[in-house]
Enzyme design. Structure first.
Site, short mmCIF file in Angstrom:
data_model
loop_
_atom_site.label_atom_id
_atom_site.label_comp_id
_atom_site.label_asym_id
_atom_site.label_seq_id
_atom_site.Cartn_x
_atom_site.Cartn_y
_atom_site.Cartn_z
N SER A 46 0.79 -1.24 0.00
CA SER A 46 0.00 0.00 0.00
C SER A 46 0.82 1.29 0.00
CB SER A 46 -0.93 0.02 1.22
OG SER A 46 -0.17 -0.20 2.40
N ASP A 330 -3.92 7.55 8.05
CA ASP A 330 -4.75 6.60 8.79
C ASP A 330 -3.86 5.85 9.77
OD1 ASP A 330 -3.41 4.67 7.31
OD2 ASP A 330 -5.14 4.12 6.07
N HIS A 333 -0.71 4.59 7.34
CA HIS A 333 -0.17 5.24 6.14
C HIS A 333 0.04 6.75 6.29
CE1 HIS A 333 -2.50 1.69 4.62
NE2 HIS A 333 -1.30 1.47 4.11
#
Ligand SMILES: *[C@@H]1O[C@H](CO)[C@@H](O)[C@H](O)[C@H]1NC(C)=O
Ligand SMILES: *[C@@H]1O[C@H](CO)[C@@H](O)[C@H](O)[C@H]1NC(C)=O
Ligand SMILES: *[C@@H]1O[C@H](CO)[C@@H](O)[C@H](O)[C@H]1NC(C)=O
Ligand SMILES: *[C@@H]1O[C@H](CO)[C@@H](O)[C@H](O)[C@H]1NC(C)=O
Length: 358
Positions: A46, A330, A333
């Site tokens: 990610s 978040d 991240h």
């Protein structure tokens, strides 16, 4: 990046499959210090994914396709499948190469691959080993790359001057929680770094000329680890594991003596901001963040996720009004501003390694 953007616009025009069109050759600057790259190929998770995981009903693993993902600077924009309020690391690597954002996702190339700059194979949740989420592993992502290469969708000429980014950011270590002994954990870290080194060697064998490999950031300083302390403390254990991982990478990749493989020191760049060693000498780059461990988007339930809604569609999260002041977006991240501050610190060294001088 104005000059670079100009160059990249020209570069997007060429339509070929396996040989470079003549104007690419002629557009290639002749200056000894400018280095032209024909392709960027991105692998990992990610930190680099720009939309490879298919959109489906909202859940923790598809949250990147729902608001508030993609929300930036006070405007609600459309989520893009990136795990951030806007750009992620692979976009910043692409910018170093003169592009405005990461190359097309692998998912979007199926049946249609107009942009010959490169392909992004990274999928949120991926690791060296299979994870419960079933994102394709690093090796499977490289299989997909090889298939495109064998099929001629990626031209051999693109690899002649090419960059790969390998962004493996710790999903493998979710299973460490189930391990009983330090010996077992160290053994597993060895297996993960072996897997990354094997992936890098394979990419080199397939013809990629420059491979950039992320070091692991300080895992203990992510919001999900810091939440129990109200975002006041990093957890030492995660950071120690990251240290072992990074030492292993360094020796297995022979990166210090290589002009083909480069370790991007994310660990140092993150640490300078979120866990500086000297509280009396905070680096300038850290000062732009008022919140270093508290995420901009926080779930109500510590086990929940940013973007979660209840049965009536009510938001089960809060979003800050100043994402540019938060390092984290978040629970794991960085925000775009976080990535900007990280990549700013690393950019010159990456350019030097790639012989890029604009
Ligand atoms: C850890 O063990 C539990 C119980 O056996 C299992 O449900 C869970 O999936 C395991 N976690 C990982 C990351 O392997
Ligand atoms: C590491 O890899 C070896 C060889 O494949 C395997 O035997 C061992 O169980 C692995 N260790 C862990 C902790 O996964
Ligand atoms: C965190 O903040 C909450 C609410 O202010 C408080 O109840 C709790 O004790 C704090 N926890 C720690 C570890 O400081
Ligand atoms: C690093 O060097 C060792 C010893 O020369 C070699 O066996 C290994 O394949 C190299 N690793 C990479 C990733 O090139």
């Amino acid at each position: 990046y104005s000059t670079a953007e100009h160059v990249s616009q020209e570069h997007t025009l060429h339509p070929t499959r396996s040989t470079p069109p003549s104007h690419v050759e002629s557009a290639r600057p002749t200056s000894g210090t400018f280095h032209w790259y024909n392709g960027l190929f991105v692998f990992g998770d990610s930190f680099a994914d720009t939309g490879n995981f298919p959109k489906s009903d909202l859940s923790e693993v598809t949250r990147q396709w729902y608001k508030p993902y993609g929300f930036s600077h006070g405007f609600l924009q459309d989520p893009t499948g990136r795990f951030s309020n806007s750009l992620v690391q692979s976009d910043f690597i692409a910018r170093i190469l003169g592009r405005s954002q990461a190359p097309q996702t692998f998912r979007a190339t199926e049946g249609n691959y107009p942009d010959k700059f490169g392909v992004n194979f990274a999928v949120g949740g991926a690791g060296v080993f299979e994870v419960p989420r079933k994102a394709p592993t690093l090796a499977q992502q490289i299989d997909s790359f090889k298939k495109m290469l064998d099929g001629g969708d990626i031209g051999k000429w693109q690899l002649e001057e090419s960059v790969a980014l390998v962004a493996i950011s710790g999903n493998d270590y979710a299973r460490v929680a189930n391990m009983s002994s330090d010996g077992e954990i160290l053994d597993f870290i060895g297996n993960v770094t072996d897997g990354i080194a094997a992936g890098v060697e394979r990419l080199r064998g397939l013809g990629v000329t420059k491979v950039l490999v992320n070091t692991l950031h300080p895992l203990g300083c992510t919001p999900w680890q810091a939440r129990p302390s109200n975002y006041t403390k990093c957890m030492g254990r995660g950071n120690m594991a990251a240290g072992f991982h990074n030492d292993g990478l360094e020796s297995k990749l022979n990166a210090t003596s290589s002009d083909c493989v480069y370790l991007i020191d994310l660990n140092r760049a993150f640490t300078n901001i979120i866990d500086p060693s000297d509280a009396d000498d905070i680096p300038q780059v850290a000062k732009r963040f008022t919140e270093k461990l508290k995420p901009c988007c926080e779930s109500v339930d510590p086990k929940g996720y940013c973007g979660q809604v209840d049965e009536d569609g009510g938001d089960q999260y809060s979003v800050c009004s100043n994402p540019e002041k938060h390092f984290f977006w978040d629970d794991v991240h960085p925000t775009q501003a976080g990535w900007e501050a990280v990549m700013e610190q690393l950019q010159q060294d990456i350019k030097d390694f790639l012989h890029i001088s604009y």
